[in-house]
Design an enzyme around this catalytic site. Structure first.
Site, PDB file in Angstrom:
ATOM      1  N   SER A 264     -11.686  -0.952  -0.309  1.00  0.00           N
ATOM      2  CA  SER A 264     -10.881  -0.616  -1.345  1.00  0.00           C
ATOM      3  C   SER A 264      -9.506  -1.661  -1.220  1.00  0.00           C
ATOM      4  O   SER A 264      -8.925  -1.786  -2.515  1.00  0.00           O
ATOM      5  CB  SER A 264     -10.416   0.663  -1.072  1.00  0.00           C
ATOM      6  OG  SER A 264      -9.184   0.736  -0.131  1.00  0.00           O
TER       7      SER A 264
ATOM      8  N   LYS B 139      -3.311   0.755   0.695  1.00  0.00           N
ATOM      9  CA  LYS B 139      -3.228   0.195   0.033  1.00  0.00           C
ATOM     10  C   LYS B 139      -1.776  -1.057  -0.455  1.00  0.00           C
ATOM     11  O   LYS B 139      -1.076  -1.505   0.620  1.00  0.00           O
ATOM     12  CB  LYS B 139      -2.805   1.202  -1.035  1.00  0.00           C
ATOM     13  CG  LYS B 139      -3.575   2.623  -1.123  1.00  0.00           C
ATOM     14  CD  LYS B 139      -5.229   2.354  -1.564  1.00  0.00           C
ATOM     15  CE  LYS B 139      -5.989   3.503  -1.180  1.00  0.00           C
ATOM     16  NZ  LYS B 139      -7.292   2.636  -1.473  1.00  0.00           N
TER      17      LYS B 139
END
Length: 194
Positions: free
Chosen positions: A57, A103
Site C-alpha cells: 500500500s 500510511k
C-alpha cells in the site's frame, strides 16, 4: 618496628585466583548485557520501534519486507504534519490481536479532502505528489472535512484497490497514531531517510 600478623586463612593459589578472575569477568559481561537489554526494551516501549513493511500500500515509497525505524516520541511534542509517514493501528483489527498500518498523512484537522478526476485536492488545491507513480484509480471521493483531533491518511499506492486508508475507514484519532517512520534501515542497500 612494625611486623605483619600472619594471615588466618590460606593464601590463594594461582589456579584459584585465575578461576575467580574468569568468573568475575563473565559476571561483569552478563550484568552489562542485562543492563543494555533493559535499556533497549524501555527505549523500544517508549521512544522508538522497529517495524517491517507488509503489503504494497505504500509503494513506490516503501517496499515489502523493508525495515523501518519508527519515532514514538515525536508526536508528544507536536502534531503530525501533511506528508508524514505514520504507523497506526488498523481500525478493523481487534484490540486483543492488533494489526498495524503504515500510511502518509494527507489531511490535518480542518482540511477538506477531495478526490476528483483521479487527482487529490486539499482545501481546493490540487496536490503535487512526487512520491506516487500513478494517478488515483479508485474513483472520486469527498469532499470530506477532517474533524478536530483527527488526521486523514492514504497509502502512496494509488492504483485501484492499492491501499486501505481513510477513504475506507475514515479519519484517524491523533492518539491512534503510534509514531512517525523516520528511515528505512534494512536492507542496507535501500537505506534512506523518509
Amino acid at each position: 618496628m612494625h611486623t605483619l600478623a600472619p594471615s588466618s586463612g590460606p593464601l590463594p593459589t594461582p589456579e584459584t585466583s585465575k578461576h575467580t578472575g574468569r568468573w568475575s569477568y563473565i559476571r561483569d559481561w552478563l550484568v552489562t548485557l542485562l543492563i543494555a537489554m533493559t535499556i533497549l526494551l524501555l527505549l523500544n516501549l517508549f521512544v522508538f520501534n522497529l517495524s517491517t513493511v507488509r503489503g504494497h500500500s505504500m509503494q513506490p515509497t516503501l517496499m515489502e519486507s523493508q525495515h523501518l525505524f519508527v519515532n514514538k516520541l515525536v508526536y508528544n511534542f507536536h502534531d503530525p504534519g501533511r506528508g508524514d509517514i505514520v504507523i497506526l493501528q488498523d481500525p478493523d483489527s481487534k484490540p486483543s490481536s492488533p494489526r498495524f498500518l503504515v500510511k502518509r498523512v494527507i489531511g490535518t484537522p480542518g482540511d477538506v479532502i477531495r478526490v476528483e478526476h483521479n487527482h487529490l485536492y486539499v482545501n481546493g488545491e490540487l496536490q503535487n505528489e512526487p512520491y506516487t507513480d500513478s494517478e488515483i484509480e479508485d474513483g472520486d471521493y469527498g469532499p470530506f472535512t477532517v474533524e478536530p483531533g483527527h488526521f486523514f491518511v492514504m497509502g502512496d499506492n494509488r492504483h485501484a484497490e492499492g491501499s486501505k486508508d481513510s477513504r475506507y475507514f475514515g479519519s484517524i484519532k491523533s492518539q491512534d497514531l503510534l509514531g512517525r517512520a523516520e528511515l528505512v534501515f534494512w536492507p542496507i542497500s535501500e537505506w534512506k531517510w523518509l
